[in-house]
Design a protein around this motif. Structure first.
Motif, PDB file in Angstrom:
ATOM      1  N   GLU A   1       0.894  -1.151  -0.019  1.00 35.67           N
ATOM      2  CA  GLU A   1       0.021  -0.219   0.102  1.00 35.67           C
ATOM      3  C   GLU A   1       0.812   1.356   0.109  1.00 35.67           C
ATOM      4  N   VAL A   2       0.880   1.969  -1.103  1.00 42.31           N
ATOM      5  CA  VAL A   2       1.819   3.117  -1.176  1.00 42.31           C
ATOM      6  C   VAL A   2       1.118   4.308  -0.984  1.00 42.31           C
ATOM      7  N   TYR A   3       1.628   5.342  -0.343  1.00 44.51           N
ATOM      8  CA  TYR A   3       1.095   6.606  -0.231  1.00 44.51           C
ATOM      9  C   TYR A   3       1.799   7.641  -1.284  1.00 44.51           C
ATOM     10  N   TYR A   4       1.279   7.660  -2.514  1.00 45.16           N
ATOM     11  CA  TYR A   4       1.854   8.533  -3.257  1.00 45.16           C
ATOM     12  C   TYR A   4       1.953   9.978  -2.665  1.00 45.16           C
ATOM     13  N   ARG A   5       2.847  10.670  -3.459  1.00 44.82           N
ATOM     14  CA  ARG A   5       3.377  12.034  -3.160  1.00 44.82           C
ATOM     15  C   ARG A   5       3.361  12.916  -4.426  1.00 44.82           C
ATOM     16  N   ILE A   6       3.432  14.418  -4.154  1.00 42.63           N
ATOM     17  CA  ILE A   6       3.487  15.135  -5.368  1.00 42.63           C
ATOM     18  C   ILE A   6       4.806  15.968  -4.932  1.00 42.63           C
ATOM     19  N   VAL A   7       5.754  16.135  -6.060  1.00 41.14           N
ATOM     20  CA  VAL A   7       6.716  16.790  -5.750  1.00 41.14           C
ATOM     21  C   VAL A   7       6.560  18.123  -6.849  1.00 41.14           C
ATOM     22  N   ALA A   8       6.741  19.403  -6.302  1.00 42.00           N
ATOM     23  CA  ALA A   8       6.417  20.496  -7.293  1.00 42.00           C
ATOM     24  C   ALA A   8       7.726  21.616  -7.138  1.00 42.00           C
ATOM     25  N   SER A   9       7.710  22.522  -8.046  1.00 42.26           N
ATOM     26  CA  SER A   9       8.682  23.330  -7.983  1.00 42.26           C
ATOM     27  C   SER A   9       8.374  24.647  -7.447  1.00 42.26           C
ATOM     28  N   LYS A  10       9.061  25.157  -6.545  1.00 37.65           N
ATOM     29  CA  LYS A  10       8.910  26.346  -5.873  1.00 37.65           C
ATOM     30  C   LYS A  10       8.986  27.804  -6.753  1.00 37.65           C
ATOM     31  N   LYS A  11       9.880  27.341  -7.586  1.00 39.44           N
ATOM     32  CA  LYS A  11      10.306  28.609  -8.529  1.00 39.44           C
ATOM     33  C   LYS A  11       9.082  28.948  -9.375  1.00 39.44           C
ATOM     34  N   LYS A  12       7.968  27.865  -9.531  1.00 38.35           N
ATOM     35  CA  LYS A  12       6.674  28.096 -10.054  1.00 38.35           C
ATOM     36  C   LYS A  12       5.822  28.709  -9.373  1.00 38.35           C
ATOM     37  N   GLY A  13       6.264  29.103  -8.258  1.00 39.72           N
ATOM     38  CA  GLY A  13       5.151  29.994  -7.398  1.00 39.72           C
ATOM     39  C   GLY A  13       4.345  28.873  -6.544  1.00 39.72           C
ATOM     40  N   ILE A  14       4.780  27.518  -6.333  1.00 41.78           N
ATOM     41  CA  ILE A  14       3.901  26.615  -5.592  1.00 41.78           C
ATOM     42  C   ILE A  14       4.429  26.421  -4.140  1.00 41.78           C
ATOM     43  N   GLU A  15       3.804  26.560  -3.407  1.00 41.07           N
ATOM     44  CA  GLU A  15       3.973  26.774  -1.674  1.00 41.07           C
ATOM     45  C   GLU A  15       3.262  25.852  -1.180  1.00 41.07           C
ATOM     46  N   LYS A  16       1.766  25.546  -1.815  1.00 38.13           N
ATOM     47  CA  LYS A  16       0.673  24.990  -1.122  1.00 38.13           C
ATOM     48  C   LYS A  16       0.076  24.326  -2.297  1.00 38.13           C
ATOM     49  N   LEU A  17      -0.861  23.220  -1.960  1.00 33.39           N
ATOM     50  CA  LEU A  17      -1.611  22.572  -3.170  1.00 33.39           C
ATOM     51  C   LEU A  17      -2.427  23.547  -3.810  1.00 33.39           C
ATOM     52  N   GLU A  18      -2.776  24.417  -3.258  1.00 30.30           N
ATOM     53  CA  GLU A  18      -3.899  25.399  -4.149  1.00 30.30           C
ATOM     54  C   GLU A  18      -3.091  26.102  -5.266  1.00 30.30           C
TER      55      GLU A  18
END
Length: 322
Positions: free
Chosen positions: A93-110
């Motif tokens: 059972e694998v709890y997937y994750r999201i990795v994002a780039s902060k340089k694209k203005g991503i600090e929260k899921l919204e």
């Protein structure tokens, strides 16, 4: 509470049952989730087993395949047109994750609104992204899912998600490991990782009603499932014993595998909520496949809980003989 496998298998190296005939298991050999089957085969199964590349669809396309493994999305997709399928055991059972780039203005899921997210369409990857982002009010029309490839170790090819994230072709990755971890490493301090417990991939073994009804074949399958119980126990309680072999089996490295180990719940069980999970998830699969979602009573038929029970009885009786 101590797991059954810890009680029955402590210090036990090989399932002491009569030698069994050959068993054929189809797994996606490019995902980490299949590796307990390798340890079960090599360390605990007292018989001959062939592990081939494939999955649950192999059960319908090749009658020589006895067990197939995939995530629950692929199980649902196949079961819709092959009602003789039966899921008998969850192995990861694998709890997937999201990795994002902060340089694209991503600090929260919204902040993923309007962004490009690397994911595999019509799979557990896309379903996970939709499910998690729905919790912050985002719908699929609020972002773009971009297809690409998985990567198991560096160097990642240009068409893989980690490489796409590094060069800015996508803004985030949402899927199974180790592509998410490799994406995070590719962009270094720019990475932000979103952990979650809302969705977990349920990766498990399936067979057919016909094979379960065949006494000789059922005996082989029970023996292999018993061996998997032992292998899962080692993955969970003493991973250092198996991590290097498991990593080599998928052509990755042990250091990377150790990094993503905590994301995986290595378990041999039939989740009590599996029908509830599939009932909700089949709405997504049905839309993708342009069919009507399956009803609860139909999905209940898909789940077989007797085979694991028989495997645990076999373990108990073997332990008593020792």
């Amino acid at each position: 509470m101590m797991h059954l496998s810890q009680i029955f298998w402590s210090g036990f190296l090989l399932l002491a049952i009569p030698a069994l005939a050959a068993l054929k298991v189809a797994n996606n050999l490019e995902v980490l989730e299949w590796t307990p089957a390798l340890i079960a085969k090599e360390d605990y199964y007292n018989g001959t087993v062939s592990i081939v590349n494939g999955g649950i669809p192999s059960l319908s396309s090749d009658t020589s395949v006895d067990l197939g493994a995939n995530s629950e999305t692929q199980l649902l997709r196949q079961y819709a047109s092959h009602k003789n399928l039966r899921t008998v055991l969850t192995t990861a059972e694998v709890y997937y994750r999201i990795v994002a780039s902060k340089k694209k203005g991503i600090e929260k899921l919204e902040d993923l609104k309007g962004k490009r997210i690397g994911a595999f369409p019509s799979t557990s990857s896309e379903y996970f992204v939709q499910t998690l982002l729905a919790t912050v009010g985002l719908t699929p029309s609020d972002y773009t899912v971009v297809a690409g490839g998985a990567c198991l170790k560096e160097p990642c090819g240009s068409n893989t998600f980690p490489a796409m994230l590094k060069r800015g072709a996508i803004d985030a990755i949402g899927m199974w490991e180790p592509s998410v971890q490799l994406g995070a490493e590719a962009i270094g301090a720019d990475a932000i990782i979103f952990e979650q417990t809302l969705y977990r991939e349920i990766y498990g073994l399936a067979t057919t009603a016909e094979k379960l009804a065949d006494p000789a074949k059922r005996k082989e399958i029970v023996g292999f499932v018993a061996a998997l119980v032992k292998a899962e126990d080692v993955f969970r309680t003493d991973p250092d014993k198996v991590v290097a072999r498991a990593a080599a089996a998928v052509k990755t490295n042990a250091t990377l595998f150790r990094e993503v180990w905590p994301v995986h719940r290595w378990t041999a069980r039939n989740p009590l909520d599996i029908v509830d999970v599939m009932l909700e998830e089949d709405k997504y699969v049905a839309r993708a496949d342009r069919r009507t979602p399956m009803a609860r009573d139909v999905l209940e038929t898909l789940v077989d809980r007797t085979l694991l029970a028989d495997a645990l009885k076999l373990i108990e009786s073997t332990e008593r003989r020792e």
